[in-house]
Write a protein that holds these residues in place. Structure first.
Motif, PDB file in Angstrom:
ATOM      1  N   MET A 105       7.515  55.375  40.280  1.00  0.00           N
ATOM      2  CA  MET A 105       7.204  53.831  39.966  1.00  0.00           C
ATOM      3  C   MET A 105       6.504  53.200  41.152  1.00  0.00           C
ATOM      4  N   SER A 106       5.399  52.639  40.879  1.00  0.00           N
ATOM      5  CA  SER A 106       4.786  51.951  41.978  1.00  0.00           C
ATOM      6  C   SER A 106       5.275  50.703  42.286  1.00  0.00           C
ATOM      7  N   PRO A 107       5.215  50.410  43.635  1.00  0.00           N
ATOM      8  CA  PRO A 107       5.505  48.677  43.862  1.00  0.00           C
ATOM      9  C   PRO A 107       4.768  47.748  43.423  1.00  0.00           C
ATOM     10  N   LEU A 108       4.972  46.518  43.236  1.00  0.00           N
ATOM     11  CA  LEU A 108       4.027  45.537  42.529  1.00  0.00           C
ATOM     12  C   LEU A 108       2.830  45.201  43.437  1.00  0.00           C
ATOM     13  N   PRO A 109       1.645  45.463  42.652  1.00  0.00           N
ATOM     14  CA  PRO A 109       0.464  45.223  43.683  1.00  0.00           C
ATOM     15  C   PRO A 109       0.199  43.642  44.034  1.00  0.00           C
ATOM     16  N   GLU A 110      -0.765  43.474  44.816  1.00  0.00           N
ATOM     17  CA  GLU A 110      -1.172  42.128  45.359  1.00  0.00           C
ATOM     18  C   GLU A 110      -1.767  41.505  44.083  1.00  0.00           C
TER      19      GLU A 110
END
Length: 761
Positions: A538-543
């Motif tokens: 799972m990816s980190p929260l994007p900008e």
């Protein structure tokens, strides 16, 4: 029943002083002391227990460490898998793995028994306790073997309630148990405490479910106890047996309270003596002057047999009222069904009326609410010498544990029940969540269990199937069974209740339950089955965040059973991607496909390829965004789905209601409010943003794209208000999203994408 929103003092456990300008003087006159509400709040039972378990040093911002943990077999696999991925080496406190949900191992081939063997080998490897299938439902085992006066237990089932035994217990999503397994804390603001002042004695034939439903009917819709602790006090407590108190207590979950606690007495002491755990008893009473944030006065003698009609435990009537207004109430239920099922299938209850009486197709007495010793003994007394008849009506009884079953065999209750045509089965939670005794199409079932939500007990709207459940007490269910299926209140029949004494046989557990005594064996290899899968990356929260609304739900309340159905999906709960295929399947069958389409764009970003190539409809969306926000590009933007629901998350603590959305690419929920604290926590722990939006006409609709700029920066800065835009017809239409305050850990979890990422560093 009287509700006092502005609180009350309780002096010496008996004298009630409702909060008013004169209250302080009245309290002083009774005690000879001046006491402020702030000081008197510290005299509640709940405050003392929370203080003893708080590690923060700040009683406004609690960081709780629990004494014990408990889970069942549709939650413990995911919990342990998450903890293993986050560095688990040993269970730091007693952790009980019960097997009472996926007990029917014929369902799904070997899948369910694979989960059980996973649990057994993990209990050996990490130092836990394993309760085999059919031995006990999760909460009965906890009452018999885990509860203790002044203790706190965290469970991954929403009905984790042992307050009647002096134990403050909380049901939460799996990630909260993961935190405890990793020696972290349960972080909440100090909850409000609601005093439930009991007087009087229940009428003969009125059972604990009747009391519970009466309370739920009064407090659910108005949120009177939402996310608070219910503290049961007053002289009426001692007029209830412990089994009776337990039956009321377990249903407090349906009020949406956080937890419960009761004052304890010699009857509770005797309960611990019967179970061979005298040392676990602690006498608990509020202090000399206790102050409650809000207050309920309940005269037990005024409660009549109750029924909660479809489709919620708060849709309550007295049975007398239902029978007197039968056609009107049934018509109302049918109209509610039209809302719940979006008009896609008709519920026909009025056809159940025969010669002016309501005919019931099925009766169930089961689980953590109905399967208690006294409930079944009283039901057997009512049915003794009767017959349930040879027509459609059936009756099934599930004792809550094998020790209870054994005693019912010894005292003859099982024989009395079987003689009537009833069937007595093993300890199993299935009838509560749709995995056992599923009603026929358009059948009407009465159950002493915990829930009667839509889509829970066998309804598959897309296939034209619908069933409905009403909640009742075991005594009135037995009276209905004795009347061969015609709805009857237990107070309408004359019965001599035998009230046999209960004897607990602990050798049953000694012979079958694996107890490591807290000793881990790291050399044990965990046994996996082919359906037990790891969590996907799972990816980190994007900008910046682009969201597509892929489901829009306007029901007043959306349950976790509608977000991820129970019943037949249970076999897939160890397989995150397999289970996700069922997300919203009974509420919005198009959700999964839509979410997967949007997820293609995010996967392209993660692969450093063009998201517009993976999802062509993104091109005009990004062109519109970049016309105003020129710096937004695939290096700093993420794509995902979101849903809107008015009030999601009522009911079960199952984390999968959130995790299934996450593995399908969900980044957020948008709601007017969240039904429970636990569902909001589940969203956060899976890296999803729990947005709220003001009530009224929505600025967006299903299938619209939304843009939330600089979301990562806003979360990191602790903002609770966010600018957002509807991206439509080549323009950006601004609107505002909000979010309740996050703890520092919650912020980091969302920023890193989920709890697993948070612990990996």
């Amino acid at each position: 029943m009287k509700l006092y929103e502005n609180g009350a003092y309780l002096v010496n456990g008996r004298d009630v002083v409702i909060n008013s300008p004169e209250a302080a003087s009245a309290v002083q006159a009774k005690t000879g002391k001046t006491v402020t509400p702030e000081d008197a709040k510290k005299q509640t039972i709940a405050y003392g227990i929370l203080k003893n378990h708080n590690t923060s040093g700040n009683m406004e911002k609690l960081q709780i460490k629990f004494d014990k943990l408990t889970s069942h077999d549709i939650t413990f696999v995911g919990i342990i898998q998450t903890a293993r991925a986050s560095g688990l080496e040993k269970f730091p406190i007693p952790y009980v793995l019960t097997n009472c949900h996926n007990s029917l191992c014929a369902v799904g081939g070997t899948i369910n028994e694979d989960d059980h063997m996973f649990g057994l080998t993990c209990a050996k490897k990490y130092g836990g306790i394993y309760v085999p299938p059919h031995q006990a439902v999760i909460h009965q085992f906890a009452r018999e073997m885990l509860a203790g006066g002044g203790k706190m237990i965290l469970g991954s089932d929403s009905h984790t309630r042992y307050g009647a035994l002096g134990t403050m217990a909380i049901g939460e999503g799996g990630p909260e148990l993961v935190k405890q397994l990793l020696n972290k804390t349960y972080d909440i603001d100090m909850p409000g405490v609601v005093g439930i002042y009991l007087t009087g004695t229940p009428q003969k034939g009125v059972g604990p479910q009747d009391i519970a439903l009466a309370i739920i009917g009064e407090v659910f819709a108005n949120g009177f106890v939402k996310n608070k602790v219910m503290e049961f006090v007053g002289p009426g407590v001692s007029n209830l047996s412990v089994d009776y108190r337990i039956g009321v207590d377990v249903m407090t979950t349906e009020t949406t309270c956080l937890s419960s606690i009761w004052r304890t007495d010699d009857q509770v002491k005797e309960f611990y003596e019967i179970h061979g755990r005298t040392g676990d008893f602690e006498e608990l009473n509020p202090g000399e002057t206790a102050y409650y944030d809000s207050f309920i006065e309940l005269d037990l003698s005024e409660i009549k047999p109750m029924i909660a009609m479809p489709f919620h435990p708060s849709n309550t009537y007295t049975i007398e009222e239902l029978n007197a207004n039968l056609m009107d109430i049934l018509d109302d239920c049918e109209k509610r069904a039209q809302v719940s099922f979006d008009g896609k299938v008709d519920l026909d209850l009025k056809s159940k009326v025969k010669n002016g009486k309501l005919y019931v197709d099925q009766g169930i007495i089961a689980g953590c609410a109905g399967g208690g010793f006294e409930n079944i003994c009283d039901a057997a007394d009512i049915l003794k010498g009767s017959s349930i008849g040879a027509d459609e009506f059936t009756l099934s009884v599930y004792p809550a544990s094998t020790p209870i079953y054994m005693e019912l065999v010894k005292n003859g209750a099982v024989a009395n029940l079987l003689e009537t045509g009833a069937i007595v089965k093993t300890a199993f939670c299935g009838p509560c969540f749709g995995a056992g005794d599923t009603p026929a199409n358009n059948a009407f079932s009465i159950r002493h269990s915990t829930r009667n939500f839509p889509n829970r007990e066998g309804s598959k709207v897309q296939n034209g199937q619908v069933a409905s459940v009403a909640l009742m007490d075991a005594r009135s269910i037995a009276a209905t069974a004795a009347n061969k299926g015609f709805l009857t209140a237990a107070t309408d029949i004359d019965v001599n209740y035998s009230k046999p004494k209960y004897f607990f046989d602990k050798t049953i557990y000694e012979n079958r339950v694996f107890d490591s005594k807290g000793v881990a064996d790291p050399d044990v290899e965990i046994q996996f089955g082919p359906n037990i899968k790891d969590w996907p990356a799972m990816s980190p929260l994007p900008e910046n965040l682009v969201l597509k609304v892929v489901s829009e739900i306007h029901d007043p309340v959306t349950t976790t059973d509608e977000l991820i159905p129970s019943g037949e999906t249970s076999s897939f709960r160890s397989n995150p991607l397999g289970l996700a295929e069922f997300a919203l399947s009974r509420k919005d069958p198009e959700y999964v496909g839509r979410a997967k389409e949007v997820q293609k764009a995010q996967k392209a970003v993660e692969a450093d390829t063009c998201p517009g190539d993976a999802l062509p409809e993104i091109h005009p969306v990004m062109d519109t965004i970049r016309a105003t926000f020129s710096d937004v590009n695939r290096s700093n933007v993420g794509f995902g789905s979101t849903i809107f629901a008015v009030k999601p998350g009522d009911g079960s603590a199952r984390e999968q209601a959130a995790s299934c959305q996450k593995v399908l690419g969900g980044w957020a929920n948008i709601a007017n409010e969240y039904a429970t604290k636990r569902y909001r926590s589940n969203l956060i722990n899976w890296g999803m943003i729990p947005f709220v939006i003001d009530q009224g006409e929505l600025p967006f609709h299903n299938l619209d794209y939304l843009f939330v700029p600089k979301i990562r920066e806003a979360i990191a800065d602790g903002k609770t208000e966010f600018e957002a835009y509807v991206v439509k017809d080549g323009a950006l239409k601004p609107f505002t999203l909000r979010m309740g305050e996050l703890t520092p850990d919650e912020k980091d979890i969302i920023l890193k994408g989920c709890l697993i990422n948070y612990y990996r560093g």
